[in-house]
Motif scaffolding. Sequence first.
Motif, PDB file in Angstrom:
ATOM      1  N   GLU A   1       0.849  -1.189   0.000  1.00  0.00           N
ATOM      2  CA  GLU A   1       0.000   0.000   0.000  1.00  0.00           C
ATOM      3  C   GLU A   1       0.884   1.238   0.000  1.00  0.00           C
ATOM      4  N   ARG A   2       0.312   2.351  -0.399  1.00  0.00           N
ATOM      5  CA  ARG A   2       1.043   3.612  -0.405  1.00  0.00           C
ATOM      6  C   ARG A   2       0.054   4.777  -0.327  1.00  0.00           C
ATOM      7  N   VAL A   3       0.564   5.978  -0.032  1.00  0.00           N
ATOM      8  CA  VAL A   3      -0.265   7.181   0.020  1.00  0.00           C
ATOM      9  C   VAL A   3      -0.291   7.810  -1.370  1.00  0.00           C
ATOM     10  N   VAL A   4      -1.496   8.144  -1.839  1.00  0.00           N
ATOM     11  CA  VAL A   4      -1.691   8.730  -3.164  1.00  0.00           C
ATOM     12  C   VAL A   4      -2.514  10.013  -3.012  1.00  0.00           C
ATOM     13  N   THR A   5      -2.052  11.091  -3.622  1.00  0.00           N
ATOM     14  CA  THR A   5      -2.817  12.341  -3.651  1.00  0.00           C
ATOM     15  C   THR A   5      -3.815  12.298  -4.804  1.00  0.00           C
ATOM     16  N   VAL A   6      -5.067  12.667  -4.527  1.00  0.00           N
ATOM     17  CA  VAL A   6      -6.083  12.816  -5.576  1.00  0.00           C
ATOM     18  C   VAL A   6      -6.537  14.266  -5.529  1.00  0.00           C
ATOM     19  N   THR A   7      -6.330  15.007  -6.607  1.00  0.00           N
ATOM     20  CA  THR A   7      -6.513  16.450  -6.520  1.00  0.00           C
ATOM     21  C   THR A   7      -6.853  17.076  -7.861  1.00  0.00           C
ATOM     22  N   GLY A   8      -7.141  18.353  -7.834  1.00  0.00           N
ATOM     23  CA  GLY A   8      -7.500  19.122  -9.018  1.00  0.00           C
ATOM     24  C   GLY A   8      -8.392  20.275  -8.610  1.00  0.00           C
TER      25      GLY A   8
ATOM     26  N   LEU B   1      -4.534   6.452   1.692  1.00  0.00           N
ATOM     27  CA  LEU B   1      -3.713   5.255   1.850  1.00  0.00           C
ATOM     28  C   LEU B   1      -4.417   4.144   1.083  1.00  0.00           C
ATOM     29  N   VAL B   2      -3.756   3.661   0.026  1.00  0.00           N
ATOM     30  CA  VAL B   2      -4.410   2.815  -0.962  1.00  0.00           C
ATOM     31  C   VAL B   2      -3.650   1.503  -1.145  1.00  0.00           C
ATOM     32  N   ARG B   3      -4.391   0.400  -1.257  1.00  0.00           N
ATOM     33  CA  ARG B   3      -3.773  -0.888  -1.564  1.00  0.00           C
ATOM     34  C   ARG B   3      -3.332  -0.905  -3.031  1.00  0.00           C
ATOM     35  N   ILE B   4      -2.135  -1.456  -3.285  1.00  0.00           N
ATOM     36  CA  ILE B   4      -1.641  -1.614  -4.646  1.00  0.00           C
ATOM     37  C   ILE B   4      -2.635  -2.462  -5.445  1.00  0.00           C
ATOM     38  N   GLY B   5      -2.927  -2.037  -6.666  1.00  0.00           N
ATOM     39  CA  GLY B   5      -3.859  -2.769  -7.522  1.00  0.00           C
ATOM     40  C   GLY B   5      -5.262  -2.206  -7.528  1.00  0.00           C
ATOM     41  N   THR B   6      -5.545  -1.275  -6.609  1.00  0.00           N
ATOM     42  CA  THR B   6      -6.877  -0.665  -6.549  1.00  0.00           C
ATOM     43  C   THR B   6      -7.154   0.139  -7.819  1.00  0.00           C
ATOM     44  N   PRO B   7      -8.337   0.021  -8.410  1.00  0.00           N
ATOM     45  CA  PRO B   7      -8.646   0.820  -9.608  1.00  0.00           C
ATOM     46  C   PRO B   7      -8.602   2.317  -9.306  1.00  0.00           C
TER      47      PRO B   7
END
Length: 443
Positions: free
Chosen positions: A286-293, A303-309
């Motif tokens: 898993e890793r932290v991913v920014t979702v923005t705009g 905090l997202v599991r690897i492989g998540t759509p």
Amino acid sequence: MLKTFKLGGVHPAENKLSANKAIEKLALPKSVFIPVAQHIGAPAQALVKKGDQVKVGQLIAKSGGFVSANIHSSVSGKIKKVDLSMDSSGYPKQGFYIDVEDDEWEDGIDTSSELVENFEADSKTIIDKINAAGVVGLGGATFPTHVKLMPPQGMKAEVLLINGVECEPYLTSDHRVMLEKAEELLVGIRLLMCALQVNKAHIGIENNKPDAINHLNKLTASDSAIDVVPLKVKYPQGGEKQLIKAVTGREVPSGALPISVGAVVSNVGTALAVYDAVQKNKPLVERVVTVTGKSVAKPSNLLVRIGTPVQDLIDAAGGLPEDTGKVISGGPMMGKAISTTDIPVTKGTSGILILPKKEANREQMKNCIRCTRCVTVCPMGLEPYFLMTVSDKQIWEKAEGNNIMDCIECGSCSYTCPADRPLLDYIRLGKGKVGNIIRNRKN
């Protein structure tokens, strides 16, 4: 006076819309697709097949060589199939489709939030654990971390640099890690120092993150081996060679690696993954991913599991805005537009940026006006206008002779070009071709 690199650089709008958004744990997806190639180097080799049951943290693909990385299941459930699926590059990649059933972890993995500070492991043990856990550079390059910790014969690491710059506009995942996981991060840094057998580490952070600088300064006040280095805000400060120049004054020669000047650079997310691998026996799942705009309803750090759509992340941030013109994996400078949101989060996914149509549209390319702005801003001292021309005309010997392989693909040239020329696009194509020529020559 704040430190920085001297050659080139630009100052795009920062747009750190999610800087104050605490990390949220994203709900488990219904299914995942986990590619066997999420790193620089050889793809991992599959160890499981259709119909197999897997647990979280289970090794499902073994590294395919020295420069490669193990792949672990990020969920527990049944392997639906082993097949191809498109990734962020737009090319089909082999991987595992897994239907998620529950959240059962492999035995021996510590999933608690309790801090584990003390360690007695030696350099080899630490590197072996990092290798086993499939840790790669989380700043975007995805170079296998265990390889970086084993310098070539005749070279020795003298200093560790921790990259907390996060100079790419919009992205804030590293910022939040420094604020919320600072204690674990510092243990990870000490583990990296032990692995490299160095006595000094510098954490480089741009001055637009004063809260992170202050927080880490307090935690390292009594530790003379680790210091925090505030840096002037300038893109691409987070480039390895630029960071080394800014912090140590050392200059990495053309075509050489950071280790040639005794430096090893690691991203803060990578250092946190090292902590998990060594202290918690936890693989990189898993890793932290920014979702923005600017039009995103709820800019987030997830905090997202690897492989998540990717679509699951966008839904958690309020859904795809109506005025969406482009979805980018990464940031606006170095990221790449994706053609579908039905692709997986991988180890190298630092952010998902949703640009409105007004900002996403490219202007019509015009003739070069010979202003040399692209030369002025290039942090590697290259001539982007010339490299674009020789790449377009397929004059590969001139591209190689003018150091096209030194390009770090920061996008400063394209950003500053008044003629709206897609300089980086052509240089990327040229780098790919020249890189193949060099590899074939060596073989």
